[in-house]
Design a protein around this motif. Structure first.
Motif, PDB file in Angstrom:
ATOM      1  N   THR A  34       0.803  -1.219   0.000  1.00 61.45           N
ATOM      2  CA  THR A  34       0.000   0.000   0.000  1.00 61.45           C
ATOM      3  C   THR A  34       0.832   1.263   0.000  1.00 61.45           C
ATOM      4  O   THR A  34       0.281   2.347  -0.017  1.00 61.45           O
ATOM      5  CB  THR A  34      -0.913   0.034   1.244  1.00 61.45           C
ATOM      6  OG1 THR A  34      -0.095   0.029   2.408  1.00 61.45           O
ATOM      7  CG2 THR A  34      -1.869  -1.118   1.249  1.00 61.45           C
ATOM      8  N   SER A  35       2.154   1.154   0.014  1.00 61.72           N
ATOM      9  CA  SER A  35       2.950   2.373   0.151  1.00 61.72           C
ATOM     10  C   SER A  35       2.725   3.321  -1.013  1.00 61.72           C
ATOM     11  O   SER A  35       2.671   4.528  -0.835  1.00 61.72           O
ATOM     12  CB  SER A  35       4.430   2.024   0.282  1.00 61.72           C
ATOM     13  OG  SER A  35       4.872   1.362  -0.886  1.00 61.72           O
ATOM     14  N   ASP A  38      -0.725   4.920  -0.568  1.00 56.22           N
ATOM     15  CA  ASP A  38      -0.732   5.796   0.605  1.00 56.22           C
ATOM     16  C   ASP A  38      -0.330   7.212   0.222  1.00 56.22           C
ATOM     17  O   ASP A  38      -0.958   8.188   0.653  1.00 56.22           O
ATOM     18  CB  ASP A  38       0.215   5.287   1.689  1.00 56.22           C
ATOM     19  CG  ASP A  38      -0.318   4.081   2.432  1.00 56.22           C
ATOM     20  OD1 ASP A  38      -1.433   3.639   2.116  1.00 56.22           O
ATOM     21  OD2 ASP A  38       0.384   3.598   3.333  1.00 56.22           O
ATOM     22  N   THR A  42      -2.833  10.475   0.428  1.00 64.40           N
ATOM     23  CA  THR A  42      -2.470  11.622   1.260  1.00 64.40           C
ATOM     24  C   THR A  42      -2.438  12.906   0.431  1.00 64.40           C
ATOM     25  O   THR A  42      -2.989  13.933   0.836  1.00 64.40           O
ATOM     26  CB  THR A  42      -1.101  11.378   1.921  1.00 64.40           C
ATOM     27  OG1 THR A  42      -1.176  10.184   2.686  1.00 64.40           O
ATOM     28  CG2 THR A  42      -0.719  12.529   2.823  1.00 64.40           C
ATOM     29  N   VAL A 101      -6.005   2.618   4.914  1.00 62.50           N
ATOM     30  CA  VAL A 101      -6.295   2.203   3.544  1.00 62.50           C
ATOM     31  C   VAL A 101      -6.885   0.803   3.574  1.00 62.50           C
ATOM     32  O   VAL A 101      -6.364  -0.081   4.247  1.00 62.50           O
ATOM     33  CB  VAL A 101      -5.020   2.219   2.669  1.00 62.50           C
ATOM     34  CG1 VAL A 101      -5.318   1.706   1.277  1.00 62.50           C
ATOM     35  CG2 VAL A 101      -4.434   3.615   2.603  1.00 62.50           C
ATOM     36  N   ALA A 111     -10.128   4.819   1.585  1.00 62.99           N
ATOM     37  CA  ALA A 111      -9.153   5.289   2.570  1.00 62.99           C
ATOM     38  C   ALA A 111      -9.732   6.433   3.375  1.00 62.99           C
ATOM     39  O   ALA A 111     -10.682   7.102   2.954  1.00 62.99           O
ATOM     40  CB  ALA A 111      -7.877   5.749   1.860  1.00 62.99           C
TER      41      ALA A 111
END
Length: 143
Positions: A34-35, A38, A42, A101, A111
């Motif tokens: 999920t990085s 993410d 954001t 998320v 998310a």
């Protein structure tokens, strides 16, 4: 007066047997990375809050959101501008807080992000769908 002392408690050590083995942990389900999403979540949450505050144009999200959502953001920003008695305050630092998320399937993500500014905290919920390898914002709720 005489004080009565309690006798110390002596416990037997646990007996170890050679025939018992610790149970191996259950296999984990594969974790979805999920990085990458993410960072997208954001950035989109911060951008949407800035649009609603009048600090950013809705057209900056053309590549990242559906046309319907951009129209909703533009309309809200225009109404806010008409109703505002003063111009927006000088740019205040907006920073993202906790992010959660949830991968509904490999191409759909929901998310939530906490957005913090000096005067207020907001919760932002987003729904993104992957189209042609890009995450596109389809739904947005800001509380």
């Amino acid at each position: 007066m005489t004080a009565q002392l309690d006798a110390p408690v002596i416990r037997k050590p646990h007996a170890r047997t050679s025939h018992t083995r610790p149970t191996p942990p259950a296999p984990r389900s594969p974790r979805v990375e999920t990085s990458g999403v993410d960072n997208v979540v954001t950035a989109l949450a911060v951008a949407c809050v800035e649009i609603l505050q009048g600090r950013r144009s809705a057209s900056t999200l053309v590549r990242w959101a559906t046309p319907e959502l951009i129209d909703r953001l533009r309309t809200f920003a225009q109404v806010r501008t008409k109703l505002a008695r003063t111009r927006p305050a000088p740019a205040a630092r907006i920073s993202p807080g906790a992010i959660r998320v949830c991968h509904l399937n490999p191409n759909v993500v929901e998310a939530s992000v906490n957005i913090m500014s000096p005067d207020r905290r907001r919760a932002v919920a987003l729904r993104l769908e992957s189209t042609s390898g890009r995450w596109i914002l389809h739904e947005l709720v800001i509380v």
